[in-house]
Write a protein that holds these residues in place. Structure first.
Motif, PDB file in Angstrom:
ATOM      1  N   ASP A 104       0.832  -1.208   0.000  1.00 10.36           N
ATOM      2  CA  ASP A 104       0.000   0.000   0.000  1.00 10.36           C
ATOM      3  C   ASP A 104       0.866   1.258   0.000  1.00 10.36           C
ATOM      4  OD1 ASP A 104      -2.409  -1.393   0.005  1.00 10.36           O
ATOM      5  OD2 ASP A 104      -2.389  -1.627   2.194  1.00 10.36           O
ATOM      6  N   ILE A 105       1.955   1.232   0.766  1.00 15.40           N
ATOM      7  CA  ILE A 105       2.847   2.400   0.829  1.00 15.40           C
ATOM      8  C   ILE A 105       3.425   2.682  -0.555  1.00 15.40           C
ATOM      9  CG2 ILE A 105       5.008   3.302   1.817  1.00 15.40           C
ATOM     10  CD1 ILE A 105       4.386   1.597   4.315  1.00 15.40           C
ATOM     11  N   VAL A 106       3.861   1.627  -1.245  1.00 18.96           N
ATOM     12  CA  VAL A 106       4.437   1.803  -2.588  1.00 18.96           C
ATOM     13  C   VAL A 106       3.377   2.342  -3.556  1.00 18.96           C
ATOM     14  CG1 VAL A 106       5.428   0.593  -4.582  1.00 18.96           C
ATOM     15  CG2 VAL A 106       6.254   0.098  -2.274  1.00 18.96           C
ATOM     16  N   ILE A 107       2.161   1.794  -3.500  1.00 16.77           N
ATOM     17  CA  ILE A 107       1.098   2.233  -4.409  1.00 16.77           C
ATOM     18  C   ILE A 107       0.788   3.715  -4.186  1.00 16.77           C
ATOM     19  CG2 ILE A 107      -1.359   1.978  -4.997  1.00 16.77           C
ATOM     20  CD1 ILE A 107      -0.981  -1.062  -4.320  1.00 16.77           C
ATOM     21  N   LEU A 130       4.026   5.997  -4.974  1.00 20.00           N
ATOM     22  CA  LEU A 130       4.321   6.091  -6.414  1.00 20.00           C
ATOM     23  C   LEU A 130       3.219   6.860  -7.144  1.00 20.00           C
ATOM     24  CD1 LEU A 130       6.427   5.280  -8.519  1.00 20.00           C
ATOM     25  CD2 LEU A 130       5.196   3.133  -8.856  1.00 20.00           C
TER      26      LEU A 130
END
Lengths: 100, 239
Positions: free
Chosen positions: A5-8, A11
Motif C-alpha cells: 500500500d505504501i508503494v502504491i 508512487l
C-alpha cells in the motif's frame, strides 16, 4: 498499512506530481525562439532516445528485428503491421536460434 | 475535428498499441502476484499510478525485498521522462478547466502521447479529446489485463518465449518514422541517440537518466540549430 500500500500511494502521488509539474514547467517557458524550437523537437528526440536505450539492452537478434521493423515501417507507414513484423521476426530469430 | 469523432478515432488508432499494453499488463500481473499484491491493490495501482514501466520496476524491487523507499525511487526515476512529455502538452492543456488539465496530465502515457504527435506530424488535426480517449482506453485495458495477470498467474506463458516483449520496440520504431519532420530533425536525433547510448552503456547511472538526458540534449541542439539558421536567413536577406 502494508508495504504494498505504501508503494502504491507513494508512487501514485510522485507520478502525478511529475505529470502535473511538467505541464506547469512547460507553461512557463517562452513560446518563440530557442525554447519553442527545442520544444517542437522534443517528441522525436525523446522517442529516439527511448528506442536507443531499449535497443542498447538487446543483442544481435534485437538489432536485426529492429532493422526489419524499420524497413516495414518506412515502406508501409503502418503501425499495427510494423508491430506484427517486429514480433514475428524476433520470434523466428529466437526460435531458430539465428544470430545468437 | 469534432469531439465525438476525435473520441472515436482516438480509440481506433490506439487499439494496436493497447494490445501491446495488454501483454505488458498480464506480465505485470504475474509480478504483482509474486509481490503478494491482491487484485484490488493491482487495480488501484493501475488506476492511480497508471504508468506501466514504473509499476513493473517498483514491484520488481518489492519482490527483491529492497523496501518501499527503494521501490518508489526506482519507479520515480523511470517516470522522469513524463516531466518532458506533459511539458510538451502545454498548448493542448493551457486555458482548459482545471479538471481537464489534471485529467490530461494523469492520462499521459508513452502510447497516446507519441500517437498524438505522430498524427500531427502527418498533418492530421487531432487534439485534446483524441488524446484523452486514447489514454482512457489504455487505462481500461491496463487495469483489466493486470488484474487478469494477478488472478490467473499460473496459466500465463512468458512474454519473451512468444516474442511479444518486442511489441513496443517495433511500435516506437513506427512512431519515430512518423515523427520525422524533415532534414532539420537528423542532427538532433543523432545527438539524442548517441548521448543516450553512451550514457546507458558507459555511465554508472540508471538508464532512465540516460533516456531523459538524451532527449533533452537532442531537443536543445534543435533549438541551437534553429537560432543558427535564422541568423543565416537574416544575413542573406540583409545581404
Amino acid at each position: 498499512m502494508s508495504e504494498q500500500d505504501i508503494v502504491i500511494i507513494g508512487l501514485a502521488l510522485a507520478t502525478f506530481a511529475i505529470r502535473i509539474g511538467g505541464f506547469y514547467l512547460g507553461s512557463r517557458l517562452p513560446e518563440t525562439g530557442f525554447w519553442a524550437a527545442s520544444f517542437n523537437a522534443l517528441p522525436g528526440c525523446l522517442i529516439a532516445s527511448l528506442l536507443a536505450v531499449m535497443l542498447v539492452a538487446g543483442g544481435t537478434q534485437e538489432y536485426i528485428a529492429a532493422g526489419l521493423s524499420l524497413t516495414i515501417a518506412l515502406t508501409t507507414r503502418n503501425l499495427p503491421l510494423t508491430m506484427v513484423a517486429g514480433i514475428l521476426s524476433i520470434w523466428a530469430l529466437r526460435h531458430f536460434e539465428m544470430f545468437v | 475535428m469534432r469531439k465525438t469523432s476525435e473520441y472515436y478515432t482516438g480509440v481506433m488508432d490506439i487499439t494496436p498499441l493497447a494490445m501491446g499494453v495488454a501483454v505488458y499488463g498480464v506480465a505485470f500481473g504475474l509480478l504483482a502476484a509474486q509481490a503478494q499484491m491482491s487484485s484490488l491493490q493491482t487495480a488501484m495501482m493501475g488506476l492511480f499510478v497508471f504508468a506501466g514501466g514504473s509499476q513493473i520496476v517498483a514491484t520488481e524491487r518489492l519482490v527483491a525485498d529492497a523496501g518501499a523507499i527503494a521501490a518508489i525511487t526506482a519507479g520515480v526515476a523511470l517516470n522522469l521522462r513524463m516531466l518532458l512529455m506533459t511539458a510538451a502538452l502545454r498548448d493542448d492543456l493551457k486555458g482548459r478547466p482545471l479538471w481537464q488539465i489534471l485529467l490530461g496530465a494523469h492520462y499521459t502515457t508513452d502510447e497516446n502521447w507519441a500517437l498524438l504527435h505522430a498524427k500531427r506530424a502527418k498533418g492530421v488535426d487531432v487534439g485534446y479529446w483524441y488524446f484523452i480517449s486514447g489514454g482512457a482506453f489504455i487505462m481500461l485495458i491496463w487495469i483489466i489485463s493486470t488484474v487478469a495477470g494477478v488472478s490467473f498467474a499460473s496459466l500465463v506463458p512468458e512474454p519473451k518465449s512468444i516474442g511479444v516483449d518486442f511489441a513496443f520496440t517495433a511500435a516506437f520504431i513506427a512512431i519515430l518514422c512518423s515523427l520525422w519532420r524533415g532534414k532539420e530533425d537528423l542532427f538532433p536525433w543523432i545527438i539524442s541517440i548517441s548521448t543516450a547510448v553512451l550514457l546507458a552503456s558507459l555511465a554508472p547511472i540508471e538508464t532512465s537518466w540516460a533516456l531523459v538526458i538524451g532527449g533533452v540534449v537532442g531537443a536543445l541542439s534543435a533549438g541551437v540549430l534553429s537560432g543558427k539558421s535564422r541568423d543565416y536567413d537574416l544575413e542573406s536577406v540583409g545581404g
